[in-house]
Write a protein that holds these residues in place. Structure first.
Motif, short mmCIF file in Angstrom:
data_model
loop_
_atom_site.label_atom_id
_atom_site.label_comp_id
_atom_site.label_asym_id
_atom_site.label_seq_id
_atom_site.Cartn_x
_atom_site.Cartn_y
_atom_site.Cartn_z
N VAL A 23 0.73 -1.10 0.08
CA VAL A 23 -0.14 0.00 0.01
C VAL A 23 0.87 1.09 0.16
CG1 VAL A 23 -1.72 1.22 1.34
CG2 VAL A 23 -2.11 -0.92 1.24
N GLY A 24 2.06 1.24 0.88
CA GLY A 24 2.55 2.43 0.89
C GLY A 24 3.57 2.70 -0.41
N HIS A 25 3.55 1.92 -1.52
CA HIS A 25 4.26 1.90 -2.52
C HIS A 25 3.41 2.65 -3.77
CE1 HIS A 25 7.15 1.14 -5.94
NE2 HIS A 25 7.99 1.27 -4.89
N LEU A 26 2.00 3.08 -3.48
CA LEU A 26 1.25 3.80 -4.18
C LEU A 26 1.61 5.21 -4.40
CD1 LEU A 26 -2.31 2.37 -2.87
CD2 LEU A 26 -0.94 1.36 -4.86
N ARG A 27 1.58 5.61 -5.71
CA ARG A 27 1.81 7.09 -6.09
C ARG A 27 0.45 7.97 -5.90
NH1 ARG A 27 6.44 8.88 -7.92
NH2 ARG A 27 6.94 6.90 -8.56
N ILE A 28 0.66 9.10 -5.11
CA ILE A 28 -0.48 9.89 -5.30
C ILE A 28 0.17 11.49 -5.04
CG2 ILE A 28 -0.71 9.62 -2.70
CD1 ILE A 28 -3.78 10.71 -3.20
N GLY A 29 0.09 12.32 -5.69
CA GLY A 29 0.72 13.76 -5.66
C GLY A 29 1.72 13.50 -6.61
N ILE A 30 3.06 13.90 -6.20
CA ILE A 30 4.36 13.77 -6.94
C ILE A 30 5.00 12.28 -6.54
CG2 ILE A 30 6.45 14.64 -7.66
CD1 ILE A 30 5.41 17.33 -7.03
N LEU A 31 5.09 11.99 -5.20
CA LEU A 31 5.60 10.99 -4.48
C LEU A 31 4.80 9.82 -4.20
CD1 LEU A 31 7.73 13.31 -2.17
CD2 LEU A 31 8.61 12.35 -4.09
#
Length: 245
Positions: A23-31
């Motif tokens: 889950v923490g490897h999903l991209r949202i925004g730029i990062l």
């Protein structure tokens, strides 16, 4: 102090996106969410995820660790609250486990389904959490603004070619980025052009918008706000409120 992002109960709601990544490897925004936490807390991150994903995304433990819900995006208030945790404490928002501070042995035994033994600390402010795929789109504009401020604070953009028409001042180019003969409108939101990425001739782009490293926007593209193009992508045509990996 090491950051370890755990999947938590939202993983199932985020399938099929989380079949191939934590889950923490999903991209949202730029990062990605993991990259955000690394920059906010100034530490490396790793993942506690499904066994079949751990080979590609291994967990790295230190003597003391922040275990953070991988679906939660950081902000100033959250980081202050997490920084104040002492060993054995867990930060909650209602029934949502946000973060814990644990030693190495406790971190290795951590089970997000069994947290009753930790000392509870309550957090009451609002924050961004990704529970469903649609949350990525609905929160992308907010995260674009936050990431743009985080990445550009105290820095100067690489030069922007005079062949472009620029509207607004929130336009930032990383080293090696190129944009020619295009309209870049940051009046409604920032525009971030990543390292070695290219905006080809004749494009019209309205912020908020980010194109990450080594990507291209093809000639004549029309891109509207709340849009992110990830690393090593090539896009064209007409795009609106999208996150492309």
């Amino acid at each position: 102090m090491t950051i370890i992002l755990f999947d938590g109960p939202s993983r199932g709601n985020l399938l099929p996106l989380t079949f191939t990544r934590p889950v923490g490897h999903l991209r949202i925004g730029i990062l990605t969410i993991g990259e955000k936490w690394e920059k906010w807390l100034k530490s490396d991150s790793s993942y506690l995820t499904q066994p079949y994903l751990q080979k590609k995304f291994p967990a790295h433990f230190s003597e003391l660790n922040y275990l953070i819900n991988g679906s939660v995006c950081p902000d100033e208030g959250l980081c202050e609250a997490i920084d104040k945790l002492v060993e054995g404490e867990a930060l909650f928002y209602q029934d949502v486990l946000i973060a814990l501070k644990l030693n190495q042995a406790s971190s290795r035994e951590f089970d997000p389904e069994n947290v009753a033994s930790y000392r509870r600390v309550d957090y009451t402010a609002a924050f961004v959490q990704i529970n469903y795929p649609e949350d990525i789109f609905s929160n992308n504009d907010q995260e674009l603004h936050k990431d743009f401020a985080l990445l550009t604070k105290g820095r100067v953009s690489a030069p922007i070619s005079s062949t472009n028409t620029l509207l607004g001042n929130d336009i930032f180019l990383e080293d090696g980025a190129q944009a020619e003969c295009s309209t870049l409108n940051s009046l409604q939101g920032p525009i971030y052009i990543g390292k070695n990425s290219q905006i080809w001739e004749g494009c019209h782009i309205r912020g908020s918008f980010a194109i990450c490293n080594d990507s291209q926007v093809k000639m004549g593209a029309r891109i509207y706000g709340m849009t992110t193009v990830g690393p090593f992508c090539r896009v064209g045509g007409e795009i609106n409120n999208s996150v492309i990996w």
